[in-house]
Design a protein around this motif. Sequence first.
Motif, short mmCIF file in Angstrom:
data_model
loop_
_atom_site.label_atom_id
_atom_site.label_comp_id
_atom_site.label_asym_id
_atom_site.label_seq_id
_atom_site.Cartn_x
_atom_site.Cartn_y
_atom_site.Cartn_z
N GLU A 1 107.66 -21.89 90.03
CA GLU A 1 107.84 -21.56 91.45
C GLU A 1 106.81 -22.23 92.34
O GLU A 1 107.01 -22.32 93.56
CB GLU A 1 107.78 -20.04 91.64
N GLU B 1 114.30 -27.48 90.65
CA GLU B 1 114.79 -26.98 91.94
C GLU B 1 114.22 -25.60 92.26
O GLU B 1 114.35 -25.11 93.38
CB GLU B 1 116.32 -26.92 91.93
N SER B 2 113.59 -24.98 91.28
CA SER B 2 113.05 -23.62 91.44
C SER B 2 111.75 -23.58 92.23
O SER B 2 111.31 -22.50 92.64
CB SER B 2 112.82 -22.99 90.07
N LYS C 1 109.18 -23.22 94.92
CA LYS C 1 109.26 -22.58 96.23
C LYS C 1 108.07 -22.91 97.13
O LYS C 1 108.16 -22.80 98.35
CB LYS C 1 109.33 -21.06 96.07
N MET C 2 106.94 -23.24 96.52
CA MET C 2 105.72 -23.47 97.28
C MET C 2 105.01 -24.71 96.75
O MET C 2 105.00 -24.95 95.54
CB MET C 2 104.77 -22.28 97.18
N GLN D 1 109.32 -30.77 101.24
CA GLN D 1 109.62 -29.41 100.80
C GLN D 1 109.14 -28.39 101.82
O GLN D 1 108.04 -28.51 102.36
CB GLN D 1 108.92 -29.15 99.45
N ASN D 2 109.97 -27.38 102.07
CA ASN D 2 109.51 -26.25 102.88
C ASN D 2 108.40 -25.51 102.13
O ASN D 2 108.26 -25.64 100.92
CB ASN D 2 110.66 -25.27 103.15
N ASN D 3 107.65 -24.71 102.86
CA ASN D 3 106.55 -23.94 102.27
C ASN D 3 105.53 -24.86 101.60
O ASN D 3 105.06 -24.60 100.49
CB ASN D 3 107.07 -22.92 101.27
N ILE E 1 105.48 -14.17 97.37
CA ILE E 1 106.64 -14.51 96.56
C ILE E 1 107.50 -13.28 96.29
O ILE E 1 108.73 -13.32 96.41
CB ILE E 1 106.20 -15.14 95.22
N GLU F 1 109.64 -12.25 99.16
CA GLU F 1 110.79 -13.12 99.45
C GLU F 1 111.95 -12.92 98.49
O GLU F 1 113.05 -13.36 98.74
CB GLU F 1 110.34 -14.59 99.40
N LYS F 2 111.68 -12.24 97.36
CA LYS F 2 112.72 -12.06 96.36
C LYS F 2 113.70 -10.97 96.79
O LYS F 2 113.36 -10.06 97.51
CB LYS F 2 112.11 -11.73 95.01
#
Length: 300
Positions: free
Chosen positions: A95, A181-182, A184-185, A263-265, A296, A299-300
């Motif tokens: 992540e 693709e996982s 997130k940050m 990438q975002n974040n 994290i 956001e889930k």
Amino acid sequence: MQNEKDLFETIKDTYPQNPSKDFIVSTEMKLRQKARSMNRKGMIKRITAISSGALLFVATLSWLFFFSGQEVMTEVQSNIGNQPFASAVEEQDPEVFIYHSHNTESFIPELNETDPRKAFSDSKNVTLVGKEFSEKLKEHHINTILDDSDISKILEERGLSFKDSYVVSREKLQEALTEYESIKMVFDIHRDSQKRSDTTINIDGKDYAKIAFVVSTTSNNYDQNREFATRLHDKLEELYPGLSRGVFKKGENPQNTYNQHLQNNSVLLEIGGVENTLEETFRTTDVFAKIVKEVIEKEK
């Protein structure tokens, strides 16, 4: 023929009931990851009462007992496809991606040096801060990719200059984003050049290296990244007032987005300054890992 209860009691008498903490955590994470994987791929099927009982039985044994001895380990491994026990966290989809565009940035107290302009090292540098941060995230059950590539060496080998650091580090980031693709940050970790008085705070008698969040204004993800950095800053201020130096916007070089357009974040972190110690930065990354975990989970 023994029923499940009799078999359970037999094993209880055979093996000591003192499982290690690592084994318990590992087993818990394996079960949770498997459940998430099955759910994600739409492969959950109806399980018969007998199968459910068997699965519950195996799970219970895994939680209660720590099996020792090569013979037992071999048998257990054969029952799970001859795969050795691996880190449960690392079996999760990653992540967080951590990297260092300026990997040789170091800290005066860690070197036989007094000139801040020479605070660079091939070994004792900011990559150790990233490593500590990565390990703490994994302790919080957050799988993380740490890229500690020697960007400085690659620049030298290609005949490139220091200003091309982000060009090279971008390649590493792109590879990771393509494969996972996982993610997130994204955190690009540096150390600042400011004086100790600007980059240090004492909390409960211990010195911590402050964090500055840097966001590129020329990135097409600027709004999302600024909001992300602000969220991290606010949470840090809520729990550890003064540990964050704030969110800084930079856009003096339109060609350099600090790779935040990918990438975002994404955010560049300045953890401490040239006069801080590694121990002070480690204290900060340990705290910051908790903050990232909270964000994290929210956001889930």
